[in-house]
Design a protein around this motif. Structure first.
Motif, PDB file in Angstrom:
ATOM      1  N   SER A 298       6.282  -9.952   4.183  1.00  0.00           N
ATOM      2  CA  SER A 298       7.481 -10.764   3.949  1.00  0.00           C
ATOM      3  C   SER A 298       8.343 -10.169   2.839  1.00  0.00           C
ATOM      4  N   ARG A 299       7.706  -9.766   1.751  1.00  0.00           N
ATOM      5  CA  ARG A 299       8.446  -9.181   0.637  1.00  0.00           C
ATOM      6  C   ARG A 299       9.131  -7.882   1.052  1.00  0.00           C
ATOM      7  N   TYR A 300       8.436  -7.072   1.827  1.00  0.00           N
ATOM      8  CA  TYR A 300       8.994  -5.795   2.301  1.00  0.00           C
ATOM      9  C   TYR A 300      10.232  -6.032   3.157  1.00  0.00           C
ATOM     10  N   ILE A 301      10.135  -6.956   4.092  1.00  0.00           N
ATOM     11  CA  ILE A 301      11.283  -7.265   4.957  1.00  0.00           C
ATOM     12  C   ILE A 301      12.430  -7.838   4.134  1.00  0.00           C
ATOM     13  N   PHE A 302      12.096  -8.681   3.170  1.00  0.00           N
ATOM     14  CA  PHE A 302      13.135  -9.261   2.312  1.00  0.00           C
ATOM     15  C   PHE A 302      13.879  -8.177   1.538  1.00  0.00           C
ATOM     16  N   LEU A 303      13.147  -7.223   0.978  1.00  0.00           N
ATOM     17  CA  LEU A 303      13.770  -6.132   0.229  1.00  0.00           C
ATOM     18  C   LEU A 303      14.680  -5.295   1.130  1.00  0.00           C
ATOM     19  N   LYS A 304      14.255  -5.068   2.366  1.00  0.00           N
ATOM     20  CA  LYS A 304      15.083  -4.320   3.314  1.00  0.00           C
ATOM     21  C   LYS A 304      16.375  -5.075   3.625  1.00  0.00           C
ATOM     22  N   GLU A 305      16.269  -6.381   3.776  1.00  0.00           N
ATOM     23  CA  GLU A 305      17.454  -7.193   4.055  1.00  0.00           C
ATOM     24  C   GLU A 305      18.408  -7.212   2.864  1.00  0.00           C
ATOM     25  N   MET A 306      17.859  -7.251   1.654  1.00  0.00           N
ATOM     26  CA  MET A 306      18.699  -7.211   0.461  1.00  0.00           C
ATOM     27  C   MET A 306      19.424  -5.867   0.348  1.00  0.00           C
ATOM     28  N   LYS A 307      18.752  -4.804   0.743  1.00  0.00           N
ATOM     29  CA  LYS A 307      19.381  -3.483   0.731  1.00  0.00           C
ATOM     30  C   LYS A 307      20.535  -3.429   1.727  1.00  0.00           C
ATOM     31  N   LYS A 308      20.352  -4.060   2.883  1.00  0.00           N
ATOM     32  CA  LYS A 308      21.428  -4.120   3.872  1.00  0.00           C
ATOM     33  C   LYS A 308      22.638  -4.868   3.318  1.00  0.00           C
ATOM     34  N   LEU A 309      22.383  -5.969   2.617  1.00  0.00           N
ATOM     35  CA  LEU A 309      23.484  -6.734   2.014  1.00  0.00           C
ATOM     36  C   LEU A 309      24.218  -5.902   0.977  1.00  0.00           C
ATOM     37  N   SER A 310      23.466  -5.195   0.157  1.00  0.00           N
ATOM     38  CA  SER A 310      24.076  -4.362  -0.884  1.00  0.00           C
ATOM     39  C   SER A 310      24.951  -3.283  -0.264  1.00  0.00           C
ATOM     40  N   THR A 311      24.487  -2.689   0.823  1.00  0.00           N
ATOM     41  CA  THR A 311      25.266  -1.652   1.509  1.00  0.00           C
ATOM     42  C   THR A 311      26.508  -2.259   2.148  1.00  0.00           C
ATOM     43  N   ARG A 312      26.340  -3.419   2.749  1.00  0.00           N
ATOM     44  CA  ARG A 312      27.464  -4.064   3.439  1.00  0.00           C
ATOM     45  C   ARG A 312      28.605  -4.403   2.490  1.00  0.00           C
ATOM     46  N   PHE A 313      28.261  -4.913   1.307  1.00  0.00           N
ATOM     47  CA  PHE A 313      29.295  -5.346   0.370  1.00  0.00           C
ATOM     48  C   PHE A 313      29.564  -4.343  -0.747  1.00  0.00           C
ATOM     49  N   ASN A 314      28.848  -3.201  -0.672  1.00  0.00           N
ATOM     50  CA  ASN A 314      29.064  -2.124  -1.650  1.00  0.00           C
ATOM     51  C   ASN A 314      28.862  -2.610  -3.079  1.00  0.00           C
ATOM     52  N   ILE A 315      27.820  -3.391  -3.285  1.00  0.00           N
ATOM     53  CA  ILE A 315      27.473  -3.882  -4.620  1.00  0.00           C
ATOM     54  C   ILE A 315      25.969  -4.143  -4.637  1.00  0.00           C
ATOM     55  N   GLU A 316      25.333  -3.891  -5.754  1.00  0.00           N
ATOM     56  CA  GLU A 316      23.891  -4.120  -5.853  1.00  0.00           C
ATOM     57  C   GLU A 316      23.627  -5.617  -5.960  1.00  0.00           C
ATOM     58  N   MET A 317      23.084  -6.198  -4.900  1.00  0.00           N
ATOM     59  CA  MET A 317      22.834  -7.628  -4.883  1.00  0.00           C
ATOM     60  C   MET A 317      21.647  -7.964  -5.784  1.00  0.00           C
ATOM     61  N   PRO A 318      21.834  -8.805  -6.780  1.00  0.00           N
ATOM     62  CA  PRO A 318      20.734  -9.141  -7.696  1.00  0.00           C
ATOM     63  C   PRO A 318      19.735 -10.099  -7.051  1.00  0.00           C
ATOM     64  N   LEU A 319      18.480  -9.951  -7.449  1.00  0.00           N
ATOM     65  CA  LEU A 319      17.425 -10.817  -6.939  1.00  0.00           C
ATOM     66  C   LEU A 319      17.348 -12.098  -7.775  1.00  0.00           C
ATOM     67  N   GLY A 320      16.718 -13.102  -7.205  1.00  0.00           N
ATOM     68  CA  GLY A 320      16.455 -14.331  -7.944  1.00  0.00           C
ATOM     69  C   GLY A 320      17.662 -15.235  -8.095  1.00  0.00           C
ATOM     70  N   ALA A 321      17.620 -16.029  -9.152  1.00  0.00           N
ATOM     71  CA  ALA A 321      18.704 -16.955  -9.496  1.00  0.00           C
ATOM     72  C   ALA A 321      18.850 -16.908 -11.018  1.00  0.00           C
ATOM     73  N   SER A 322      19.978 -16.426 -11.477  1.00  0.00           N
ATOM     74  CA  SER A 322      20.164 -16.211 -12.920  1.00  0.00           C
ATOM     75  C   SER A 322      21.640 -16.197 -13.257  1.00  0.00           C
ATOM     76  N   ASN A 323      21.943 -15.986 -14.533  1.00  0.00           N
ATOM     77  CA  ASN A 323      23.352 -15.853 -14.939  1.00  0.00           C
ATOM     78  C   ASN A 323      24.007 -14.676 -14.239  1.00  0.00           C
ATOM     79  N   LEU A 324      23.247 -13.601 -14.066  1.00  0.00           N
ATOM     80  CA  LEU A 324      23.772 -12.439 -13.356  1.00  0.00           C
ATOM     81  C   LEU A 324      24.129 -12.779 -11.919  1.00  0.00           C
ATOM     82  N   VAL A 325      23.269 -13.558 -11.275  1.00  0.00           N
ATOM     83  CA  VAL A 325      23.529 -13.991  -9.901  1.00  0.00           C
ATOM     84  C   VAL A 325      24.781 -14.858  -9.858  1.00  0.00           C
ATOM     85  N   ASP A 326      24.912 -15.784 -10.806  1.00  0.00           N
ATOM     86  CA  ASP A 326      26.101 -16.639 -10.863  1.00  0.00           C
ATOM     87  C   ASP A 326      27.375 -15.811 -11.006  1.00  0.00           C
TER      88      ASP A 326
END
Length: 217
Positions: free
Chosen positions: A189-217
């Motif tokens: 599950s974690r492996y697939i999740f990381l792959k999906e996050m990488k796809k999002l980062s590529t799609r929007f051309n920004i490093e998508m942060p993990l979790g929920a934090s001030n950085l995420v906000d």
């Protein structure tokens, strides 16, 4: 407690030591009940992250594969680095019968209504994954274990209206440490999740942060 520590009651202190030894033995026996067996386990990733999907995996582990999985380094995904997970997960995916469901943010927003809260969504996804693995060829299990996120009664209430239900489940906190199939499911599950996050980062051309934090906000 202070009197015991001063040694005034050595007989009571000795009794406590014996009790502690028995507790350790029982813990090992409990773990053996779920560790050295053919089992199906399920776990999810992504529920604590604002970005990215919810990923649920159910995996089947034959006890004959346990030594191989231990040598590979399989254990609770939260105790492994992402680099380690990326390295060993493809080997698990090739060897271990499993089913993974990826629920995207858009799909989650459609599900998440007054009738479908987070735990109900997870329960339905776990049930779907477990059903799929049970029906795979060659799967012969002793126990089904789910890493507990909800009391048993509430879990079954969440899936009460689905057409097919898996009900012979053992719900266990920290199940990844006690059941190898849950540990395998958590890593996949974690492996697939990381792959999906990488796809999002590529799609929007920004490093998508993990979790929920001030950085995420």
């Amino acid at each position: 407690r202070e009197k015991m520590l001063t040694g005034k009651y050595p007989e009571e202190k000795k009794k406590d030591t014996k009790k502690e030894n028995n507790k350790t033995a029982n813990t090992y026996e409990d773990k053996a009940d779920y560790y050295f067996i053919n089992s199906i386990g399920s776990d999810e990733v992504g529920t604590g992250d604002y970005f990215g999907p919810i990923v649920v995996t159910a995996a089947y582990v034959n006890r004959n594969d346990i030594n191989y999985l231990e040598a590979l380094g399989v254990k609770d995904s939260k105790k492994l680095t992402d680099d380690k997970i990326i390295k060993i997960a493809p080997e698990l995916i090739k060897r271990i019968p499993h089913t993974t469901i990826v629920l995207t943010n858009q799909e989650y927003n459609q599900y998440h209504t007054t009738d479908f809260n987070m735990n109900k969504v997870k329960a339905i996804l776990h049930n779907k994954c477990l059903l799929s693995v049970i029906k795979k060829d060659g799967v012969s299990y002793t126990k089904i274990v789910v890493d507990q996120f909800e009391p048993e009664k509430a879990y079954y209430a969440h899936i009460s209206k689905v057409p097919e239900r898996v009900t012979n489940i053992t719900f266990m906190t920290k199940a990844e440490d006690q059941c190898m199939s849950v540990a395998a499911a958590s890593i996949i599950s974690r492996y697939i999740f990381l792959k999906e996050m990488k796809k999002l980062s590529t799609r929007f051309n920004i490093e998508m942060p993990l979790g929920a934090s001030n950085l995420v906000d």
